[in-house]
Scaffold this motif. Structure first.
Motif, PDB file in Angstrom:
ATOM      1  N   GLN A  26       0.850  -1.191   0.000  1.00 48.45           N
ATOM      2  CA  GLN A  26       0.000   0.000   0.000  1.00 48.45           C
ATOM      3  C   GLN A  26       0.887   1.243   0.000  1.00 48.45           C
ATOM      4  OE1 GLN A  26      -2.806  -0.066   3.233  1.00 48.45           O
ATOM      5  NE2 GLN A  26      -4.185  -1.395   2.100  1.00 48.45           N
ATOM      6  N   PHE A  27       0.583   2.172  -0.913  1.00 51.87           N
ATOM      7  CA  PHE A  27       1.316   3.427  -0.979  1.00 51.87           C
ATOM      8  C   PHE A  27       0.935   4.300   0.212  1.00 51.87           C
ATOM      9  CE2 PHE A  27       1.346   2.023  -5.375  1.00 51.87           C
ATOM     10  CZ  PHE A  27       2.682   2.191  -5.685  1.00 51.87           C
ATOM     11  N   ARG A  28       1.903   5.088   0.683  1.00 51.51           N
ATOM     12  CA  ARG A  28       1.675   5.938   1.850  1.00 51.51           C
ATOM     13  C   ARG A  28       1.950   7.391   1.496  1.00 51.51           C
ATOM     14  NH1 ARG A  28       5.324   4.761   6.099  1.00 51.51           N
ATOM     15  NH2 ARG A  28       3.765   5.495   7.543  1.00 51.51           N
ATOM     16  N   TRP A  29       1.070   8.265   1.952  1.00 48.31           N
ATOM     17  CA  TRP A  29       1.204   9.712   1.779  1.00 48.31           C
ATOM     18  C   TRP A  29       0.995  10.348   3.135  1.00 48.31           C
ATOM     19  CZ3 TRP A  29       2.074  12.305  -2.857  1.00 48.31           C
ATOM     20  CH2 TRP A  29       2.160  11.482  -3.971  1.00 48.31           C
ATOM     21  N   GLN A  30       1.508  11.542   3.290  1.00 48.47           N
ATOM     22  CA  GLN A  30       1.278  12.233   4.560  1.00 48.47           C
ATOM     23  C   GLN A  30       1.026  13.714   4.333  1.00 48.47           C
ATOM     24  OE1 GLN A  30       4.782  11.039   6.646  1.00 48.47           O
ATOM     25  NE2 GLN A  30       5.883  12.916   6.170  1.00 48.47           N
ATOM     26  N   THR A  31       0.234  14.260   5.219  1.00 48.45           N
ATOM     27  CA  THR A  31      -0.065  15.687   5.250  1.00 48.45           C
ATOM     28  C   THR A  31       0.186  16.144   6.678  1.00 48.45           C
ATOM     29  OG1 THR A  31      -1.759  15.417   3.564  1.00 48.45           O
ATOM     30  CG2 THR A  31      -1.844  17.427   4.875  1.00 48.45           C
ATOM     31  N   LEU A  32       0.872  17.239   6.811  1.00 48.98           N
ATOM     32  CA  LEU A  32       1.173  17.773   8.135  1.00 48.98           C
ATOM     33  C   LEU A  32       0.368  19.055   8.329  1.00 48.98           C
ATOM     34  CD1 LEU A  32       2.951  17.655  10.705  1.00 48.98           C
ATOM     35  CD2 LEU A  32       4.628  19.017   9.450  1.00 48.98           C
ATOM     36  N   VAL A  33      -0.391  19.094   9.410  1.00 44.11           N
ATOM     37  CA  VAL A  33      -1.175  20.280   9.753  1.00 44.11           C
ATOM     38  C   VAL A  33      -0.616  20.816  11.064  1.00 44.11           C
ATOM     39  CG1 VAL A  33      -3.452  21.197  10.301  1.00 44.11           C
ATOM     40  CG2 VAL A  33      -3.234  19.297   8.686  1.00 44.11           C
ATOM     41  N   LYS A  34      -0.184  22.060  11.047  1.00 39.96           N
ATOM     42  CA  LYS A  34       0.327  22.698  12.259  1.00 39.96           C
ATOM     43  C   LYS A  34      -0.652  23.804  12.643  1.00 39.96           C
ATOM     44  CE  LYS A  34       5.079  22.607  12.332  1.00 39.96           C
ATOM     45  NZ  LYS A  34       6.361  23.264  12.040  1.00 39.96           N
ATOM     46  N   ILE A  35      -1.113  23.775  13.895  1.00 39.40           N
ATOM     47  CA  ILE A  35      -2.088  24.751  14.362  1.00 39.40           C
ATOM     48  C   ILE A  35      -1.496  25.510  15.552  1.00 39.40           C
ATOM     49  CG2 ILE A  35      -4.359  25.043  15.392  1.00 39.40           C
ATOM     50  CD1 ILE A  35      -5.344  23.493  13.254  1.00 39.40           C
ATOM     51  N   ASN A  36      -1.677  26.797  15.557  1.00 40.75           N
ATOM     52  CA  ASN A  36      -1.245  27.624  16.668  1.00 40.75           C
ATOM     53  C   ASN A  36      -2.107  27.261  17.877  1.00 40.75           C
ATOM     54  OD1 ASN A  36      -0.949  29.695  18.539  1.00 40.75           O
ATOM     55  ND2 ASN A  36      -0.609  31.238  16.947  1.00 40.75           N
ATOM     56  N   LYS A  37      -1.498  26.686  18.893  1.00 43.73           N
ATOM     57  CA  LYS A  37      -2.266  26.209  20.051  1.00 43.73           C
ATOM     58  C   LYS A  37      -2.938  27.335  20.825  1.00 43.73           C
ATOM     59  CE  LYS A  37      -0.246  21.733  20.623  1.00 43.73           C
ATOM     60  NZ  LYS A  37       0.261  20.723  21.527  1.00 43.73           N
ATOM     61  N   THR A  38      -2.453  28.550  20.712  1.00 45.84           N
ATOM     62  CA  THR A  38      -3.140  29.648  21.394  1.00 45.84           C
ATOM     63  C   THR A  38      -4.444  29.988  20.680  1.00 45.84           C
ATOM     64  OG1 THR A  38      -1.883  31.323  20.188  1.00 45.84           O
ATOM     65  CG2 THR A  38      -1.014  30.648  22.312  1.00 45.84           C
ATOM     66  N   PHE A  39      -4.539  29.639  19.397  1.00 48.80           N
ATOM     67  CA  PHE A  39      -5.760  29.868  18.624  1.00 48.80           C
ATOM     68  C   PHE A  39      -6.783  28.766  18.878  1.00 48.80           C
ATOM     69  CE2 PHE A  39      -8.086  29.030  14.626  1.00 48.80           C
ATOM     70  CZ  PHE A  39      -8.822  30.192  14.581  1.00 48.80           C
ATOM     71  N   ASP A  40      -6.317  27.508  19.028  1.00 48.45           N
ATOM     72  CA  ASP A  40      -7.211  26.351  19.169  1.00 48.45           C
ATOM     73  C   ASP A  40      -6.694  25.472  20.314  1.00 48.45           C
ATOM     74  OD1 ASP A  40      -9.183  24.454  18.680  1.00 48.45           O
ATOM     75  OD2 ASP A  40      -8.139  23.556  16.988  1.00 48.45           O
ATOM     76  N   ARG A  41      -6.805  25.975  21.537  1.00 46.53           N
ATOM     77  CA  ARG A  41      -6.202  25.320  22.704  1.00 46.53           C
ATOM     78  C   ARG A  41      -6.569  23.848  22.852  1.00 46.53           C
ATOM     79  NH1 ARG A  41      -3.209  28.599  25.636  1.00 46.53           N
ATOM     80  NH2 ARG A  41      -3.788  30.779  25.816  1.00 46.53           N
ATOM     81  N   GLY A  42      -7.808  23.503  22.796  1.00 43.04           N
ATOM     82  CA  GLY A  42      -8.226  22.115  23.007  1.00 43.04           C
ATOM     83  C   GLY A  42      -8.254  21.279  21.741  1.00 43.04           C
ATOM     84  N   GLY A  43      -7.966  21.879  20.597  1.00 41.27           N
ATOM     85  CA  GLY A  43      -7.973  21.146  19.344  1.00 41.27           C
ATOM     86  C   GLY A  43      -9.363  20.921  18.763  1.00 41.27           C
ATOM     87  N   ARG A  44     -10.380  21.588  19.306  1.00 41.44           N
ATOM     88  CA  ARG A  44     -11.752  21.377  18.823  1.00 41.44           C
ATOM     89  C   ARG A  44     -11.925  21.798  17.370  1.00 41.44           C
ATOM     90  NH1 ARG A  44     -12.746  22.807  24.196  1.00 41.44           N
ATOM     91  NH2 ARG A  44     -12.767  24.993  23.631  1.00 41.44           N
ATOM     92  N   LEU A  45     -11.343  22.939  16.996  1.00 40.40           N
ATOM     93  CA  LEU A  45     -11.467  23.383  15.600  1.00 40.40           C
ATOM     94  C   LEU A  45     -10.755  22.430  14.655  1.00 40.40           C
ATOM     95  CD1 LEU A  45     -10.963  27.220  16.078  1.00 40.40           C
ATOM     96  CD2 LEU A  45     -13.098  26.020  15.613  1.00 40.40           C
ATOM     97  N   PHE A  46      -9.600  21.948  15.070  1.00 43.54           N
ATOM     98  CA  PHE A  46      -8.853  21.002  14.251  1.00 43.54           C
ATOM     99  C   PHE A  46      -9.657  19.718  14.038  1.00 43.54           C
ATOM    100  CE2 PHE A  46      -5.927  17.358  14.063  1.00 43.54           C
ATOM    101  CZ  PHE A  46      -5.380  17.606  12.819  1.00 43.54           C
ATOM    102  N   LEU A  47     -10.210  19.153  15.101  1.00 43.57           N
ATOM    103  CA  LEU A  47     -10.994  17.924  14.971  1.00 43.57           C
ATOM    104  C   LEU A  47     -12.241  18.144  14.118  1.00 43.57           C
ATOM    105  CD1 LEU A  47     -10.599  16.408  18.534  1.00 43.57           C
ATOM    106  CD2 LEU A  47      -9.495  15.688  16.407  1.00 43.57           C
ATOM    107  N   ALA A  48     -12.874  19.311  14.239  1.00 43.39           N
ATOM    108  CA  ALA A  48     -14.034  19.626  13.403  1.00 43.39           C
ATOM    109  C   ALA A  48     -13.615  19.690  11.933  1.00 43.39           C
ATOM    110  CB  ALA A  48     -14.668  20.941  13.839  1.00 43.39           C
ATOM    111  N   LEU A  49     -12.443  20.268  11.673  1.00 41.55           N
ATOM    112  CA  LEU A  49     -11.923  20.337  10.306  1.00 41.55           C
ATOM    113  C   LEU A  49     -11.685  18.939   9.738  1.00 41.55           C
ATOM    114  CD1 LEU A  49     -10.635  21.918   7.907  1.00 41.55           C
ATOM    115  CD2 LEU A  49      -8.490  21.783   9.169  1.00 41.55           C
ATOM    116  N   ILE A  50     -11.103  18.053  10.517  1.00 45.15           N
ATOM    117  CA  ILE A  50     -10.843  16.680  10.073  1.00 45.15           C
ATOM    118  C   ILE A  50     -12.165  15.964   9.776  1.00 45.15           C
ATOM    119  CG2 ILE A  50      -9.956  14.420  10.788  1.00 45.15           C
ATOM    120  CD1 ILE A  50      -7.794  16.493  10.029  1.00 45.15           C
ATOM    121  N   LYS A  51     -13.132  16.073  10.661  1.00 44.46           N
ATOM    122  CA  LYS A  51     -14.429  15.411  10.457  1.00 44.46           C
ATOM    123  C   LYS A  51     -15.125  15.936   9.207  1.00 44.46           C
ATOM    124  CE  LYS A  51     -15.280  14.155  15.231  1.00 44.46           C
ATOM    125  NZ  LYS A  51     -16.095  14.336  16.417  1.00 44.46           N
ATOM    126  N   GLU A  52     -15.081  17.238   8.996  1.00 39.32           N
ATOM    127  CA  GLU A  52     -15.721  17.817   7.807  1.00 39.32           C
ATOM    128  C   GLU A  52     -14.991  17.381   6.536  1.00 39.32           C
ATOM    129  OE1 GLU A  52     -18.417  20.204   5.524  1.00 39.32           O
ATOM    130  OE2 GLU A  52     -18.492  19.073   7.397  1.00 39.32           O
TER     131      GLU A  52
END
Length: 78
Positions: A26-52
């Motif tokens: 199986q071929f493997r690819w990766q994407t790196l997402v870096k989020i400013n933790k002061t903007f999204d402290r608990g990661g809720r916006l990031f998880l919402a982005l992944i789900k969407e």
């Protein structure tokens, strides 16, 4: 070709071929997402982005599944 997108809150690198490009035929690819933790402290916006993103992908592909893994604060990128 690696793509790059950034704002003052987040940076998206990839997708790009993984350093270990293929495992178990199986071929493997990766994407790196870096989020400013002061903007999204608990990661809720990031998880919402992944789900969407997953919802839109399934909608566009008719529900086809692509195996994927999400790692938060990975120890390495291999």
């Amino acid at each position: 070709t690696q793509r790059h997108w950034a704002t003052h809150h987040a940076m998206l690198l990839g997708p790009t071929a993984s350093p270990i490009g293929k495992i178990r035929n199986q071929f493997r690819w990766q994407t790196l997402v870096k989020i400013n933790k002061t903007f999204d402290r608990g990661g809720r916006l990031f998880l919402a982005l992944i789900k969407e993103t997953e919802r839109l992908y399934k909608e566009k592909t008719g529900g086809e599944a692509v195996p994927h893994t999400i790692e938060i604060d990975p120890n390495n990128l291999l």
